[in-house]
Scaffold this motif. Structure first.
Motif, PDB file in Angstrom:
ATOM      1  N   LEU A  37      -4.610   3.664  -9.546  1.00 63.84           N
ATOM      2  CA  LEU A  37      -3.790   3.502  -8.342  1.00 63.84           C
ATOM      3  C   LEU A  37      -2.832   2.338  -8.571  1.00 63.84           C
ATOM      4  N   ALA A  38      -1.558   2.558  -8.279  1.00 63.96           N
ATOM      5  CA  ALA A  38      -0.599   1.448  -8.358  1.00 63.96           C
ATOM      6  C   ALA A  38      -0.342   0.940  -6.955  1.00 63.96           C
ATOM      7  N   LEU A  39      -0.551  -0.343  -6.763  1.00 65.49           N
ATOM      8  CA  LEU A  39      -0.271  -0.982  -5.482  1.00 65.49           C
ATOM      9  C   LEU A  39       1.086  -1.667  -5.629  1.00 65.49           C
ATOM     10  N   ILE A  40       2.082  -1.128  -4.929  1.00 72.18           N
ATOM     11  CA  ILE A  40       3.444  -1.622  -5.085  1.00 72.18           C
ATOM     12  C   ILE A  40       3.823  -2.449  -3.864  1.00 72.18           C
ATOM     13  N   GLY A  41       4.564  -3.493  -4.078  1.00 72.35           N
ATOM     14  CA  GLY A  41       5.058  -4.268  -2.950  1.00 72.35           C
ATOM     15  C   GLY A  41       5.821  -5.469  -3.445  1.00 72.35           C
ATOM     16  N   GLU A  42       6.561  -6.113  -2.530  1.00 73.36           N
ATOM     17  CA  GLU A  42       7.324  -7.288  -2.908  1.00 73.36           C
ATOM     18  C   GLU A  42       6.458  -8.526  -2.695  1.00 73.36           C
ATOM     19  N   SER A  43       6.971  -9.690  -3.078  1.00 70.60           N
ATOM     20  CA  SER A  43       6.142 -10.892  -2.948  1.00 70.60           C
ATOM     21  C   SER A  43       5.776 -11.123  -1.488  1.00 70.60           C
ATOM     22  N   GLY A  44       4.534 -11.493  -1.247  1.00 76.79           N
ATOM     23  CA  GLY A  44       4.066 -11.735   0.110  1.00 76.79           C
ATOM     24  C   GLY A  44       3.669 -10.495   0.876  1.00 76.79           C
ATOM     25  N   SER A  45       3.646  -9.332   0.218  1.00 76.82           N
ATOM     26  CA  SER A  45       3.300  -8.106   0.946  1.00 76.82           C
ATOM     27  C   SER A  45       1.786  -7.929   1.079  1.00 76.82           C
ATOM     28  N   GLY A  46       1.016  -8.738   0.360  1.00 78.18           N
ATOM     29  CA  GLY A  46      -0.445  -8.679   0.499  1.00 78.18           C
ATOM     30  C   GLY A  46      -1.146  -7.912  -0.598  1.00 78.18           C
ATOM     31  N   LYS A  47      -0.428  -7.549  -1.645  1.00 80.99           N
ATOM     32  CA  LYS A  47      -1.072  -6.740  -2.690  1.00 80.99           C
ATOM     33  C   LYS A  47      -2.078  -7.548  -3.510  1.00 80.99           C
ATOM     34  N   VAL A 227       2.089   1.838  -1.202  1.00 78.36           N
ATOM     35  CA  VAL A 227       3.169   0.883  -1.042  1.00 78.36           C
ATOM     36  C   VAL A 227       2.816  -0.057   0.101  1.00 78.36           C
ATOM     37  N   MET A 228       2.879  -1.363  -0.173  1.00 74.72           N
ATOM     38  CA  MET A 228       2.539  -2.339   0.872  1.00 74.72           C
ATOM     39  C   MET A 228       3.775  -3.041   1.399  1.00 74.72           C
ATOM     40  N   TYR A 229       3.741  -3.334   2.701  1.00 74.24           N
ATOM     41  CA  TYR A 229       4.805  -4.127   3.320  1.00 74.24           C
ATOM     42  C   TYR A 229       4.183  -4.983   4.412  1.00 74.24           C
TER      43      TYR A 229
END
Lengths: 334, 348
Positions: A37-47, A227-229
């Protein structure tokens, strides 16, 4: 297929000098055996926070974790002391972004790997060293016997990350967490490490969660993606369908903002306006609404439960309408 | 067209350690014989992996690190130390730089307005005019002046801080802006905003950019011409589209094929290169790329290939491509045929 990792309604809150930070809110994740599983997100998204929760690596007195985490049948949040130590490294292990910081600089790489093996398997030091050598061969470090006695600073960046992988895999964990393991590496080395991880995952039949901010890296290694946000998973599904036909406006925006090869130089990038929100308050509405091109009044109401269709999920008030719009509007590179 | 910026033979060796006689024990050959030109209004991309000397090159141009050798000419005027050269101070009025770390490159004790107005004041602009300029530029880079002039760097997000750095670089009306990994630390959604802003500013002010990055996709998108560096040397240069479509140097080809896929069906099956880039303290003999090169022969370890003109604005330093280099089967590259590239394929 059985799930090796199950996360239910995970929320992580940190106490800081500036007040509470709601880093992760209401995350659900399932990882099937043998999948990546790839957990994608920008910095601070909680990944990364989500990853560290799976191993309980947060400082306990500053962190409140709510929800349920099951790894290889064990309830991680109820484990204490020795049981937690048995889990870490044996059932679930982690590879970090900066191997230079993750290794202890005053011990040789071989000793650090042997130590883990001795702790988990109760074998002799010599047997631990033998395993270390085997692992160094497994991750394709040149002249592995010599490298056992090297200190971390004596290795190049790529080799150090290989040694980190050897350490993480030394007790054959069922789950490998990889937190941006190739972000600090050069392009020609990054692809070597990605291919190595993909191959090891298959050969050893592990499950893997791969944290990255790079869409291309996710596509190279993953079966599934989430995808995390702003502390939530906003879209989830098979990596090929999510990346070619994103449903959530944030995922659409992220792909639109990514520069791809042979792009028209005259074309402007479709940037997402604004910046991600601060997480000093508990956000109940859609956290992306202030930046979303499709936002309407309803988007400021508390976020409804995820919409699930087949093997995919997205959390957007305006689904399925927005996904339809996207199919016509989003241009993905061919 | 005459060359606008011309850099010739730029060189910097860093000594490490000293022996009893005060002589350096070892040297890092950070930048060696780097030459390039660029035209006014164009963007020159410089790519390479860590340690290839791309950032050192930028710092040498600004004289933030004094070069050991080399000549920097801007519109026929040569700048640097020496009697026949114009002072660096004058060059800095015409050339400014934006760094990767948006926080470290701003003075934490100055407000945003003071930081932007600092440059013009140093170069003799009055206090009032400098402050007016700061407000103007903040507005131009998309930060409402009334909200931002009194803030400090730590009160801004990374993207906002990088906008401030861009405003500061533009405050003394430079003609050239060096962007050293200026968007690399930003999240993708913010990176796109800043790339759009840079394109707008370039058009409005007629700027010339030197765009230094390790991100090949971004470099292709922004650049007219591209230089590829490896261990302190230029290994290839040329128009961006031609160089990407038909790389002449095996290292360029490897870099391009190391990019992660954008579609699951294009997943990589093998890595184009083995090992890490070598240490610049004791670089390999001959062609510095030869120990990792799939095409290397004996001549590659013996002789350093010179950067050779291939026509059509393209240059390469590789024995494989140079007639009479001593390579057993020279394969000249057809620089005219971009549509049907004679691609170098990496071994499987």
């Amino acid at each position: 297929m059985a799930n090796i990792v199950e996360v239910r309604d995970l929320s992580v809150t940190f106490k800081t000098s500036e007040g509470l930070v709601y880093a992760v809110s209401g995350v659900n994740l399932d990882l099937a055996e043998g999948k990546t599983l790839a957990l994608i997100g920008e910095s601070g998204s909680g990944k990364s926070v989500t990853m560290k929760s799976l191993m309980r690596l947060h400082p306990p007195h500053k962190t409140a974790i709510a929800g349920q985490i099951t790894v290889a049948g064990q309830d991680v949040l109820s484990l204490g002391g020795k049981a937690l130590g048995d889990l870490r490294g044996k059932e679930i292990a982690m590879v970090f972004q900066e191997p230079m910081l993750a290794f202890d600089p005053v011990f040789t790489v071989g000793d650090q790997i042997a130590e883990v093996v001795v702790r988990h398997e109760g074998c002799s030091y010599q047997a631990g060293r033998d395993r270390a050598l085997e692992m160094m061969e497994c991750v394709q470090i040149p002249s592995p016997r010599k490298r056992l006695d090297a200190y971390p600073h004596e290795m190049s960046g790529g080799m150090r990350q290989r040694a980190m992988i050897a350490l993480a895999l030394s007790c054959r964990p069922k789950v490998l967490l990889a937190d941006e393991p190739t972000t600090a590496l050069d392009a020609t080395v990054q692809i070597q490490v990605l291919l190595l991880l993909r191959q090891l995952q298959r050969d050893l039949g592990m499950s893997m969660i791969f944290v990255t901010h790079d869409v291309g890296v996710a596509i190279e290694v993953a079966d599934e993606t989430a995808v995390m946000y702003a502390g939530r998973i906003i879209e989830q599904g098979p990596v090929d369908t999510v990346m070619t036909n994103p449903w959530h406006p944030y995922t659409q925006g992220l792909l639109g903002a990514t520069v791809y090869p042979d792009m028209d130089r005259e074309a402007r990038l479709v940037a997402i306006p604004g910046a991600p929100p601060q997480l000093y308050r508990q956000i109940t509405e859609c956290a992306f609404a202030p930046r979303c091109p499709h936002a309407v009044e309803e988007c400021l109401q508390p976020l409804p439960p995820p919409m699930v269709m087949g093997d995919r999920m997205a959390r957007c008030v305006r689904l399925p309408e927005v996904a339809q719009l996207a199919e016509n509007a989003v241009t993905t590179p061919s | 067209m005459a060359d606008f910026l011309k850099v010739e033979g730029l060189q910097k060796y860093f000594p490490i350690g000293k022996n009893l006689l005060g002589r350096p024990k070892q040297v890092v050959k950070a930048v060696e014989q780097v030459s390039f030109t660029t035209e006014r209004g164009q963007t020159l991309g410089i790519v390479g992996e860590s340690g290839c000397g791309k950032s050192t090159t930028a710092r040498l141009l600004m004289d933030l690190i004094p070069p050991d050798a080399g000549r920097i000419t801007l519109e026929g005027e040569t700048y640097g130390k020496g009697r026949d050269r114009k002072p660096i101070r004058d060059l800095r009025k015409r050339m400014q730089m934006v760094f990767q770390d948006s926080y470290a490159s701003l003075n934490a004790r100055l407000t945003i307005e003071e930081s932007i107005a600092f440059g013009p004041k140093i170069h003799g602009v009055s206090e009032g005019a400098a402050r007016a300029k700061a407000r103007d530029l903040l507005d131009r880079v998309g930060l409402a002046p009334d909200n931002f002039i009194r803030r400090y760097p730590h009160e801004l997000s990374g993207g906002q801080r990088q906008r401030v750095n861009i405003a500061r670089a533009l405050a003394i009306d430079p003609e050239i802006v060096i962007l050293d990994e200026a968007v690399s630390a930003l999240d993708k959604s913010v990176q796109a905003q800043v790339l759009n802003l840079l394109a707008d500013l370039k058009a409005d002010y007629g700027l010339t950019y030197l765009f230094i990055s390790h991100d090949l996709n971004v470099v292709q998108y922004v650049s007219d011409r591209v230089i590829v560096m490896y261990l302190g040397q230029v290994v290839e240069s040329g128009p961006a589209h031609a160089l990407y479509a038909n790389p002449a140097h095996p290292y360029t080809a490897a870099l391009l094929s190391a990019l992660p896929a954008l579609h699951p069906e294009d997943r990589k099956t093998h890595a184009p290169l083995e090992g890490d880039p070598p240490n610049p303290i004791s670089p390999p003999s001959g062609c510095r790329f030869h120990p990792r090169c799939p095409h290397a022969e004996a001549v590659c370890a013996e002789k350093m290939p010179p950067l050779t003109d291939l026509g059509e604005g393209r240059h390469v330093a590789c024995h494989l491509r140079i007639e009479g280099s001593g390579y057993s089967a020279v394969r000249p590259i057809d620089v005219g045929a971009i549509a049907s590239p004679t691609q170098i394929t990496a071994p499987s």
